[in-house]
Design a protein around this motif. Structure first.
Motif, PDB file in Angstrom:
ATOM      1  N   GLU A  16       0.839  -1.209   0.000  1.00 62.12           N
ATOM      2  CA  GLU A  16       0.000   0.000   0.000  1.00 62.12           C
ATOM      3  C   GLU A  16       0.868   1.252   0.000  1.00 62.12           C
ATOM      4  O   GLU A  16       0.569   2.223  -0.699  1.00 62.12           O
ATOM      5  N   ILE A  17       1.928   1.233   0.779  1.00 57.24           N
ATOM      6  CA  ILE A  17       2.853   2.369   0.842  1.00 57.24           C
ATOM      7  C   ILE A  17       3.507   2.580  -0.517  1.00 57.24           C
ATOM      8  O   ILE A  17       3.616   3.701  -1.007  1.00 57.24           O
ATOM      9  N   ARG A  18       3.908   1.477  -1.164  1.00 56.06           N
ATOM     10  CA  ARG A  18       4.556   1.552  -2.481  1.00 56.06           C
ATOM     11  C   ARG A  18       3.609   2.167  -3.519  1.00 56.06           C
ATOM     12  O   ARG A  18       4.010   3.036  -4.297  1.00 56.06           O
ATOM     13  N   VAL A  19       2.343   1.759  -3.504  1.00 56.46           N
ATOM     14  CA  VAL A  19       1.353   2.298  -4.452  1.00 56.46           C
ATOM     15  C   VAL A  19       1.153   3.794  -4.209  1.00 56.46           C
ATOM     16  O   VAL A  19       1.117   4.601  -5.146  1.00 56.46           O
ATOM     17  N   ALA A  20       1.036   4.191  -2.934  1.00 54.96           N
ATOM     18  CA  ALA A  20       0.863   5.607  -2.594  1.00 54.96           C
ATOM     19  C   ALA A  20       2.102   6.409  -3.000  1.00 54.96           C
ATOM     20  O   ALA A  20       1.981   7.519  -3.535  1.00 54.96           O
ATOM     21  N   ALA A  21       3.282   5.844  -2.769  1.00 53.99           N
ATOM     22  CA  ALA A  21       4.525   6.529  -3.135  1.00 53.99           C
ATOM     23  C   ALA A  21       4.594   6.736  -4.645  1.00 53.99           C
ATOM     24  O   ALA A  21       4.997   7.807  -5.116  1.00 53.99           O
ATOM     25  N   GLN A  22       4.169   5.740  -5.412  1.00 52.56           N
ATOM     26  CA  GLN A  22       4.201   5.867  -6.872  1.00 52.56           C
ATOM     27  C   GLN A  22       3.240   6.953  -7.349  1.00 52.56           C
ATOM     28  O   GLN A  22       3.550   7.696  -8.273  1.00 52.56           O
ATOM     29  N   ARG A  23       2.080   7.065  -6.698  1.00 56.61           N
ATOM     30  CA  ARG A  23       1.121   8.129  -7.051  1.00 56.61           C
ATOM     31  C   ARG A  23       1.752   9.506  -6.860  1.00 56.61           C
ATOM     32  O   ARG A  23       1.665  10.364  -7.734  1.00 56.61           O
ATOM     33  N   VAL A  24       2.382   9.703  -5.711  1.00 55.65           N
ATOM     34  CA  VAL A  24       3.011  10.994  -5.425  1.00 55.65           C
ATOM     35  C   VAL A  24       4.199  11.219  -6.358  1.00 55.65           C
ATOM     36  O   VAL A  24       4.374  12.308  -6.912  1.00 55.65           O
ATOM     37  N   ALA A  25       5.017  10.194  -6.556  1.00 55.71           N
ATOM     38  CA  ALA A  25       6.196  10.313  -7.421  1.00 55.71           C
ATOM     39  C   ALA A  25       5.795  10.695  -8.845  1.00 55.71           C
ATOM     40  O   ALA A  25       6.419  11.566  -9.460  1.00 55.71           O
ATOM     41  N   ALA A  26       4.750  10.061  -9.367  1.00 58.50           N
ATOM     42  CA  ALA A  26       4.287  10.350 -10.730  1.00 58.50           C
ATOM     43  C   ALA A  26       3.908  11.813 -10.886  1.00 58.50           C
ATOM     44  O   ALA A  26       4.152  12.419 -11.939  1.00 58.50           O
ATOM     45  N   SER A  27       3.342  12.399  -9.840  1.00 57.46           N
ATOM     46  CA  SER A  27       2.954  13.817  -9.922  1.00 57.46           C
ATOM     47  C   SER A  27       4.173  14.734  -9.970  1.00 57.46           C
ATOM     48  O   SER A  27       4.059  15.908 -10.317  1.00 57.46           O
ATOM     49  N   HIS A  28       5.355  14.218  -9.646  1.00 59.93           N
ATOM     50  CA  HIS A  28       6.601  14.982  -9.701  1.00 59.93           C
ATOM     51  C   HIS A  28       7.503  14.540 -10.854  1.00 59.93           C
ATOM     52  O   HIS A  28       8.677  14.927 -10.901  1.00 59.93           O
ATOM     53  N   GLY A  29       6.999  13.692 -11.758  1.00 67.16           N
ATOM     54  CA  GLY A  29       7.807  13.212 -12.880  1.00 67.16           C
ATOM     55  C   GLY A  29       8.853  12.200 -12.463  1.00 67.16           C
ATOM     56  O   GLY A  29       9.905  12.092 -13.079  1.00 67.16           O
ATOM     57  N   LEU A  30       8.551  11.430 -11.402  1.00 69.33           N
ATOM     58  CA  LEU A  30       9.491  10.454 -10.863  1.00 69.33           C
ATOM     59  C   LEU A  30       8.887   9.061 -10.883  1.00 69.33           C
ATOM     60  O   LEU A  30       7.672   8.909 -10.982  1.00 69.33           O
ATOM     61  N   ASP A  31       9.736   8.055 -10.749  1.00 70.99           N
ATOM     62  CA  ASP A  31       9.320   6.666 -10.568  1.00 70.99           C
ATOM     63  C   ASP A  31       9.894   6.161  -9.259  1.00 70.99           C
ATOM     64  O   ASP A  31      11.008   6.544  -8.877  1.00 70.99           O
ATOM     65  N   VAL A  32       9.159   5.275  -8.594  1.00 68.33           N
ATOM     66  CA  VAL A  32       9.648   4.637  -7.377  1.00 68.33           C
ATOM     67  C   VAL A  32      10.426   3.398  -7.787  1.00 68.33           C
ATOM     68  O   VAL A  32       9.904   2.532  -8.480  1.00 68.33           O
ATOM     69  N   VAL A  33      11.681   3.323  -7.362  1.00 71.13           N
ATOM     70  CA  VAL A  33      12.526   2.171  -7.660  1.00 71.13           C
ATOM     71  C   VAL A  33      12.322   1.100  -6.600  1.00 71.13           C
ATOM     72  O   VAL A  33      12.175  -0.070  -6.892  1.00 71.13           O
ATOM     73  N   ASP A  34      12.311   1.508  -5.332  1.00 73.12           N
ATOM     74  CA  ASP A  34      12.172   0.559  -4.235  1.00 73.12           C
ATOM     75  C   ASP A  34      11.664   1.291  -2.997  1.00 73.12           C
ATOM     76  O   ASP A  34      11.842   2.505  -2.875  1.00 73.12           O
ATOM     77  N   VAL A  35      11.054   0.533  -2.097  1.00 73.34           N
ATOM     78  CA  VAL A  35      10.579   1.052  -0.810  1.00 73.34           C
ATOM     79  C   VAL A  35      11.010   0.066   0.262  1.00 73.34           C
ATOM     80  O   VAL A  35      10.835  -1.137   0.101  1.00 73.34           O
ATOM     81  N   GLU A  36      11.598   0.579   1.340  1.00 74.51           N
ATOM     82  CA  GLU A  36      12.034  -0.263   2.458  1.00 74.51           C
ATOM     83  C   GLU A  36      11.502   0.328   3.754  1.00 74.51           C
ATOM     84  O   GLU A  36      11.530   1.542   3.933  1.00 74.51           O
ATOM     85  N   LEU A  37      11.045  -0.525   4.647  1.00 77.93           N
ATOM     86  CA  LEU A  37      10.673  -0.117   5.998  1.00 77.93           C
ATOM     87  C   LEU A  37      11.511  -0.972   6.931  1.00 77.93           C
ATOM     88  O   LEU A  37      11.362  -2.194   6.967  1.00 77.93           O
ATOM     89  N   ALA A  38      12.435  -0.331   7.671  1.00 78.44           N
ATOM     90  CA  ALA A  38      13.394  -1.097   8.474  1.00 78.44           C
ATOM     91  C   ALA A  38      13.575  -0.462   9.844  1.00 78.44           C
ATOM     92  O   ALA A  38      13.267   0.707  10.052  1.00 78.44           O
ATOM     93  N   GLY A  39      14.084  -1.265  10.759  1.00 74.62           N
ATOM     94  CA  GLY A  39      14.424  -0.782  12.085  1.00 74.62           C
ATOM     95  C   GLY A  39      13.416  -1.188  13.133  1.00 74.62           C
ATOM     96  O   GLY A  39      12.303  -1.607  12.821  1.00 74.62           O
ATOM     97  N   PRO A  40      13.810  -1.048  14.412  1.00 70.67           N
ATOM     98  CA  PRO A  40      12.895  -1.373  15.508  1.00 70.67           C
ATOM     99  C   PRO A  40      11.778  -0.332  15.606  1.00 70.67           C
ATOM    100  O   PRO A  40      11.873   0.752  15.037  1.00 70.67           O
ATOM    101  N   ALA A  41      10.726  -0.647  16.355  1.00 79.49           N
ATOM    102  CA  ALA A  41       9.501   0.160  16.419  1.00 79.49           C
ATOM    103  C   ALA A  41       9.734   1.661  16.611  1.00 79.49           C
ATOM    104  O   ALA A  41       9.117   2.470  15.947  1.00 79.49           O
ATOM    105  N   LYS A  42      10.597   2.047  17.505  1.00 80.02           N
ATOM    106  CA  LYS A  42      10.787   3.479  17.784  1.00 80.02           C
ATOM    107  C   LYS A  42      11.828   4.154  16.891  1.00 80.02           C
ATOM    108  O   LYS A  42      12.000   5.361  16.938  1.00 80.02           O
ATOM    109  N   GLU A  43      12.526   3.373  16.091  1.00 81.55           N
ATOM    110  CA  GLU A  43      13.562   3.940  15.219  1.00 81.55           C
ATOM    111  C   GLU A  43      13.366   3.523  13.765  1.00 81.55           C
ATOM    112  O   GLU A  43      14.327   3.423  13.004  1.00 81.55           O
ATOM    113  N   ARG A  44      12.133   3.280  13.373  1.00 84.36           N
ATOM    114  CA  ARG A  44      11.872   2.812  12.008  1.00 84.36           C
ATOM    115  C   ARG A  44      12.195   3.883  10.981  1.00 84.36           C
ATOM    116  O   ARG A  44      11.995   5.073  11.222  1.00 84.36           O
TER     117      ARG A  44
END
Length: 196
Positions: free
Chosen positions: A7-35
């Motif tokens: 879902e995050i990747r799809v939303a990121a692509q929507r925003v990126a497209a409005s700026h003439g960009l493409d999303v290459v990759d999305v990562e969510l990493a780290g422990p709960a308080k330092e993600r």
């Protein structure tokens, strides 16, 4: 979590497209308080075509290695600091409004994928044909899981590497071949090798 990342990747692509960009990759990493939510961006095909036209026109201010032809437009994502800042601002608002990242605390980072970018999709292997790559496989190919070479072709199901283009490890040299063909579904990890 995988569904949320999609879902995050799809939303990121929507925003990126409005700026003439493409999303290459999305990562969510780290422990709960330092993600950290990392979004890797590049200019879309239209933006890369515009960059090619600027090179052909001899515009000032372009990266020297790009103008000299030592770096291809495909290898250079073309993303500027301003592109990342504008994307981050707009995407950050969307993340907050739609509450896409579980929990409250995370850091959003937007950047280019870098010269050593990962290759994951069949069309990326086709796009970067002629570039140096390193590939790690799930299962050994000719008794080796680690290969380095120039990407010759990507057929949609296989890739071929010219091994003579780089210095090989001992296992690769023992294989005694100049090219190797690897099934895409056997590729665990692949990334470009910067040619600078």
């Amino acid at each position: 979590m995988a569904t949320k990342l999609d879902e995050i990747r799809v939303a990121a692509q929507r925003v990126a497209a409005s700026h003439g960009l493409d999303v290459v990759d999305v990562e969510l990493a780290g422990p709960a308080k330092e993600r950290v939510l990392r979004v890797f961006l590049e200019k879309n095909a239209e933006g890369r075509a515009r960059l090619r036209a600027e090179i052909a026109a001899g515009l000032e201010g372009l990266p020297e290695r790009l103008v000299e032809g030592k770096l291809s437009v495909e290898q250079l994502s073309g993303v500027t600091h301003e592109d990342c800042a504008e994307f981050s601002r707009d995407f950050g608002v969307l993340l907050d409004v739609e509450d896409l990242v579980p929990g409250d605390e995370f850091t959003l980072e937007a950047s280019s994928p870098g010269l050593d970018r990962k290759l994951t999709k069949p069309e990326e292997f086709q796009r970067f044909k002629g570039c140096l790559v390193k590939v790690q496989t799930f299962e050994p190919v000719r008794n080796n899981r680690h290969w380095r070479g120039r990407l010759l072709a990507g057929s949609g199901t296989n890739i071929a590497l010219d091994l003579a283009a780089t210095q090989q490890n001992s296992k690769s040299r023992k294989a005694g071949v100049n090219t190797v063909e690897i099934a895409l579904d056997n590729v665990e990890k692949a990334e470009l090798i910067p040619e600078i």
